[in-house]
Design a protein around this motif. Structure first.
Motif, PDB file in Angstrom:
ATOM      1  N   ILE A 104       0.863  -1.187   0.000  1.00 44.96           N
ATOM      2  CA  ILE A 104       0.000   0.000   0.000  1.00 44.96           C
ATOM      3  C   ILE A 104       0.902   1.240   0.000  1.00 44.96           C
ATOM      4  N   PRO A 105       0.631   2.220  -0.864  1.00 50.49           N
ATOM      5  CA  PRO A 105       1.478   3.419  -0.910  1.00 50.49           C
ATOM      6  C   PRO A 105       1.671   4.015   0.486  1.00 50.49           C
ATOM      7  N   PRO A 106       2.904   4.330   0.846  1.00 48.60           N
ATOM      8  CA  PRO A 106       3.195   4.809   2.215  1.00 48.60           C
ATOM      9  C   PRO A 106       2.704   6.236   2.446  1.00 48.60           C
ATOM     10  N   GLN A 107       1.402   6.354   2.661  1.00 54.05           N
ATOM     11  CA  GLN A 107       0.783   7.646   2.965  1.00 54.05           C
ATOM     12  C   GLN A 107       0.069   7.525   4.313  1.00 54.05           C
ATOM     13  N   ASN A 108       0.266   8.511   5.164  1.00 60.44           N
ATOM     14  CA  ASN A 108      -0.329   8.450   6.501  1.00 60.44           C
ATOM     15  C   ASN A 108      -1.835   8.256   6.455  1.00 60.44           C
ATOM     16  N   LEU A 194      -2.219  -6.012 -10.429  1.00 61.96           N
ATOM     17  CA  LEU A 194      -1.633  -4.686 -10.271  1.00 61.96           C
ATOM     18  C   LEU A 194      -0.158  -4.636 -10.655  1.00 61.96           C
ATOM     19  N   LYS A 195       0.546  -5.735 -10.454  1.00 52.90           N
ATOM     20  CA  LYS A 195       1.955  -5.765 -10.842  1.00 52.90           C
ATOM     21  C   LYS A 195       2.172  -6.433 -12.190  1.00 52.90           C
ATOM     22  N   LYS A 196       1.064  -6.893 -12.797  1.00 52.78           N
ATOM     23  CA  LYS A 196       1.089  -7.497 -14.132  1.00 52.78           C
ATOM     24  C   LYS A 196       2.008  -8.712 -14.207  1.00 52.78           C
ATOM     25  N   ALA A 197       2.095  -9.447 -13.128  1.00 54.22           N
ATOM     26  CA  ALA A 197       2.943 -10.647 -13.120  1.00 54.22           C
ATOM     27  C   ALA A 197       2.319 -11.720 -14.007  1.00 54.22           C
ATOM     28  N   THR A 198       3.165 -12.488 -14.663  1.00 51.46           N
ATOM     29  CA  THR A 198       2.677 -13.572 -15.520  1.00 51.46           C
ATOM     30  C   THR A 198       2.317 -14.784 -14.662  1.00 51.46           C
ATOM     31  N   ALA A 199       1.553 -15.684 -15.267  1.00 48.88           N
ATOM     32  CA  ALA A 199       1.166 -16.898 -14.547  1.00 48.88           C
ATOM     33  C   ALA A 199       2.399 -17.699 -14.138  1.00 48.88           C
ATOM     34  N   THR A 200       3.386 -17.726 -15.006  1.00 48.36           N
ATOM     35  CA  THR A 200       4.617 -18.476 -14.706  1.00 48.36           C
ATOM     36  C   THR A 200       5.344 -17.887 -13.512  1.00 48.36           C
ATOM     37  N   SER A 201       5.461 -16.558 -13.482  1.00 40.96           N
ATOM     38  CA  SER A 201       6.171 -15.923 -12.367  1.00 40.96           C
ATOM     39  C   SER A 201       5.378 -16.069 -11.059  1.00 40.96           C
ATOM     40  N   PHE A 278     -19.545  -5.840   1.502  1.00 39.88           N
ATOM     41  CA  PHE A 278     -19.789  -6.571   0.255  1.00 39.88           C
ATOM     42  C   PHE A 278     -19.611  -5.660  -0.955  1.00 39.88           C
ATOM     43  N   CYS A 279     -20.124  -4.434  -0.867  1.00 46.32           N
ATOM     44  CA  CYS A 279     -19.967  -3.484  -1.981  1.00 46.32           C
ATOM     45  C   CYS A 279     -18.496  -3.196  -2.253  1.00 46.32           C
ATOM     46  N   LEU A 280     -17.711  -3.052  -1.180  1.00 47.17           N
ATOM     47  CA  LEU A 280     -16.273  -2.822  -1.350  1.00 47.17           C
ATOM     48  C   LEU A 280     -15.616  -4.014  -2.029  1.00 47.17           C
ATOM     49  N   PHE A 281     -16.007  -5.220  -1.634  1.00 44.60           N
ATOM     50  CA  PHE A 281     -15.434  -6.420  -2.256  1.00 44.60           C
ATOM     51  C   PHE A 281     -15.804  -6.476  -3.737  1.00 44.60           C
ATOM     52  N   LEU A 282     -17.064  -6.200  -4.047  1.00 41.12           N
ATOM     53  CA  LEU A 282     -17.521  -6.258  -5.436  1.00 41.12           C
ATOM     54  C   LEU A 282     -16.781  -5.233  -6.293  1.00 41.12           C
ATOM     55  N   LEU A 283     -16.647  -4.030  -5.781  1.00 38.92           N
ATOM     56  CA  LEU A 283     -15.972  -2.959  -6.515  1.00 38.92           C
ATOM     57  C   LEU A 283     -14.487  -3.259  -6.688  1.00 38.92           C
ATOM     58  N   SER A 284     -13.866  -3.827  -5.672  1.00 39.77           N
ATOM     59  CA  SER A 284     -12.439  -4.164  -5.784  1.00 39.77           C
ATOM     60  C   SER A 284     -12.222  -5.299  -6.777  1.00 39.77           C
ATOM     61  N   THR A 285     -13.169  -6.247  -6.841  1.00 39.87           N
ATOM     62  CA  THR A 285     -13.060  -7.336  -7.814  1.00 39.87           C
ATOM     63  C   THR A 285     -13.142  -6.792  -9.237  1.00 39.87           C
ATOM     64  N   TYR A 341     -12.647  -7.771   3.550  1.00 37.11           N
ATOM     65  CA  TYR A 341     -13.069  -6.364   3.562  1.00 37.11           C
ATOM     66  C   TYR A 341     -11.844  -5.438   3.520  1.00 37.11           C
ATOM     67  N   ILE A 342     -10.868  -5.730   4.362  1.00 35.34           N
ATOM     68  CA  ILE A 342      -9.687  -4.861   4.459  1.00 35.34           C
ATOM     69  C   ILE A 342      -8.886  -4.889   3.158  1.00 35.34           C
ATOM     70  N   PHE A 343      -8.753  -6.062   2.574  1.00 31.18           N
ATOM     71  CA  PHE A 343      -8.057  -6.184   1.284  1.00 31.18           C
ATOM     72  C   PHE A 343      -8.789  -5.370   0.221  1.00 31.18           C
ATOM     73  N   SER A 344     -10.113  -5.435   0.226  1.00 33.69           N
ATOM     74  CA  SER A 344     -10.907  -4.744  -0.790  1.00 33.69           C
ATOM     75  C   SER A 344     -10.717  -3.234  -0.718  1.00 33.69           C
ATOM     76  N   ILE A 345     -10.822  -2.673   0.483  1.00 28.20           N
ATOM     77  CA  ILE A 345     -10.676  -1.213   0.587  1.00 28.20           C
ATOM     78  C   ILE A 345      -9.227  -0.790   0.369  1.00 28.20           C
ATOM     79  N   SER A 346      -8.284  -1.674   0.660  1.00 30.51           N
ATOM     80  CA  SER A 346      -6.874  -1.367   0.391  1.00 30.51           C
ATOM     81  C   SER A 346      -6.628  -1.235  -1.105  1.00 30.51           C
ATOM     82  N   ILE A 347      -7.254  -2.094  -1.882  1.00 26.20           N
ATOM     83  CA  ILE A 347      -7.138  -2.017  -3.345  1.00 26.20           C
ATOM     84  C   ILE A 347      -7.738  -0.703  -3.852  1.00 26.20           C
TER      85      ILE A 347
END
Length: 538
Positions: A104-108, A194-201, A278-285, A341-347
């Motif tokens: 997560i970008p290091p912002q307070n 987000l980092k565009k990693a390939t399936a192999t990597s 749930f809305c946050l999860f849906l939007l993050s997906t 939930y936390i992962f979703s809002i972090s995204i």
């Protein structure tokens, strides 16, 4: 929807993470002030509050590391203030470490918003009720996150340390397996989208994680088998395991549960919190999908990642034969759904789309207000419930003392027939689909061995044998089937506060606390009469 081409945010100095952890800790202290200065304990705690928690106390249910921290830091004692403060410190540190792990970008403002959302979540109430595991269960998230952090560098010492930490976390509270899975798939999804990693990597990187987790799981199972072999571990709902024949049915069931969990409200966890999550999860997906490289392999990994994230949050339900104790339970969702939930809002808060980001900031502030309001409301309900039950015990003790056969210097077989709770009487919200026992309806007076509470403040110990409130595990050899006892249970027993709610003979004390207890007492005595070889009792 804006696309994100994220490599890795600029690394912040150590002082950034330390300062945010300390600020988060202060916010946590302010949130939990009512619990810090009202020493309240629940159902299981009475004996451990008095005598402490020896390091082997959890072996009977396979939790071999449950009391390690309690013993290292406080010699096994459950201490007012310090127990919650220390658990909260681990929880806050783990939360900051997780945001660092998720890049997560290091912002307070980001760290404090997402961190405050995490540590004030109403799911923490599950661990504040049971004082004997407050420190332990508030700390396991930090231990799991630290294990993942050490895995980032493929150094032998760090890999071994990760194995030890994962194994200790599983041995402290096995449902942390949900969190282990949720974090694994959250890291995969971030790298993929987000980092565009390939399936192999992805495979090359996370095969290490899967291997380390597998080794930890095997070690946990081996330790469980050793505990069973030497009769340290008993068969309880905590230690049962799903059989191979049950797996297809359990998979189908869990596929439904992993969606339904977003909408099932429980005590203190209402519709606003659940539906907003749930809305946050849906939007993050949707956001992750928008940023996914549309290659067949990446799409396949994305589907696996989302399904894996959701299924991980219900792993405990999958692995437990009897789901009654773990289905839609806040203490289980604490290690699964909450982190989704936390992962979703972090995204959402770290993408460049200003509208989405600002919308999530607003949602985050409302959720924080809801969390703090919920914690304050819970503190009020709990305190009123606790005071009421203590006054109930005082009045019942007085009734016992007035019985002609009672002598505090003698020893009695003690049975509390039925139970009642007072917390739910102060909870005036009807937006829950399921009443959660540990946050609302479980009484402070124990279900099992209730005399531990009644004798806690009494100068003498007047009990020699004590049983559960449901007449389920009564030792028949401890009770004489006298005509007086039979007459009381079958005809005279009335729920408290009736004058017939207390029965005392030279051998036994019975408290009929509820109508349910009266019926159970009748059923039990009639079964004993039928089994009795003495015809005069029938």
């Amino acid at each position: 929807m804006a696309r994100v081409n994220q490599t890795s945010p600029t690394k912040a100095p150590s002082s950034f993470y330390i300062n945010n952890a300390l600020t988060l800790y202060l916010i946590g202290i302010m949130t939990y002030l009512p619990f810090l200065f009202n020493f309240i304990w629940g159902n299981h705690d009475w004996e451990w509050i008095k005598t402490g928690t020896p390091i082997d106390s959890g072996l009977f249910e396979g939790r071999f590391s449950q009391f390690i921290l309690q013993n290292i830091l406080f010699n096994g004692h459950i201490l007012p203030l310090l127990t919650i403060l220390t658990g909260l410190a681990f929880f806050c540190f783990g939360t900051i470490l997780l945001l660092r792990l998720w890049d997560i970008p290091p912002q307070n403002k980001l760290y404090l918003l997402i961190g405050t959302l995490t540590i004030t979540a109403p799911y923490t109430l599950s661990w504040l009720y049971f004082a004997f595991i407050t420190l332990s269960c508030l700390s396991w998230s930090c231990i799991v996150i630290l294990a993942y952090y050490l895995l980032e560098k493929k150094h032998p010492v760090k890999l071994i340390s990760s194995i030890i930490l994962f194994t200790l976390a599983l041995g402290g509270y096995p449902p942390v397996i949900n969190l282990i899975g949720v974090l694994l798939f959250s890291l995969i999804l971030k790298d993929l989208c987000l980092k565009k990693a390939t399936a192999t990597s992805i495979i090359r990187k996370y095969i290490w994680h899967i291997g380390i987790i597998a080794i930890s799981g095997i070690l946990f199972i081996i330790i469980q088998q050793i505990l069973r072999h030497y009769d340290f571990q008993h068969t309880t709902y905590n230690t049962d395991e799903v059989t191979i024949s049950q797996i297809p049915i359990k998979i189908s069931f869990c596929l439904q549960v992993m969606i339904k969990q977003f909408f099932i409200t429980t005590s203190f966890i209402g519709k606003f919190y659940k539906y907003c999550g749930f809305c946050l999860f849906l939007l993050s997906t949707i956001t992750l999908w928008q940023n996914l490289p549309k290659k067949p392999s990446s799409i396949s990994f994305f589907i696996i990642g989302i399904l894996g994230l959701l299924f991980s949050s219900v792993l405990t339900v999958f692995l437990t034969p009897n789901t009654a104790h773990v289905l839609y339970e806040p203490r289980i969702e604490f290690f699964g759904l909450m982190y989704i939930y936390i992962f979703s809002i972090s995204i959402l808060c770290s993408i460049p789309n200003n509208f989405i980001r600002n919308l999530c900031y607003l949602a985050g502030f409302f959720l924080i207000f809801n969390n703090i309001n919920t914690q304050a409301f819970a503190a009020k309900v709990w305190q009123l419930g606790y005071q009421s039950e203590m006054k109930l015990m005082e009045r019942i003790i007085k009734d016992i003392e007035q019985q002609p056969h009672f002598n505090p210097n003698e020893k009695y077989t003690f049975i509390q027939s039925g139970t009642t709770d007072f917390r739910s009487r102060f909870y005036h919200q009807n937006d829950k689909n399921k009443k959660d026992g540990y946050t609302l309806s479980a009484p402070y007076i124990p279900w099992h061995l209730p005399s531990k509470a009644y004798q806690f403040y009494y100068p003498q110990e007047f009990v020699s044998a004590d049983f559960d409130v449901y007449w389920s595990y009564i030792d028949e050899n401890q009770i004489s089937l006298t005509p007086t006892l039979i007459k009381y249970l079958n005809r005279q027993a009335r729920p408290w506060p009736s004058s017939n709610s207390v029965y005392a003979s030279p051998e036994i004390i019975i408290i009929t606390l509820s109508y349910d207890g009266k019926i159970r007492g009748q059923d039990w005595i009639n079964k004993q009469i039928q089994k009795s070889p003495h015809p005069q009792l029938k």
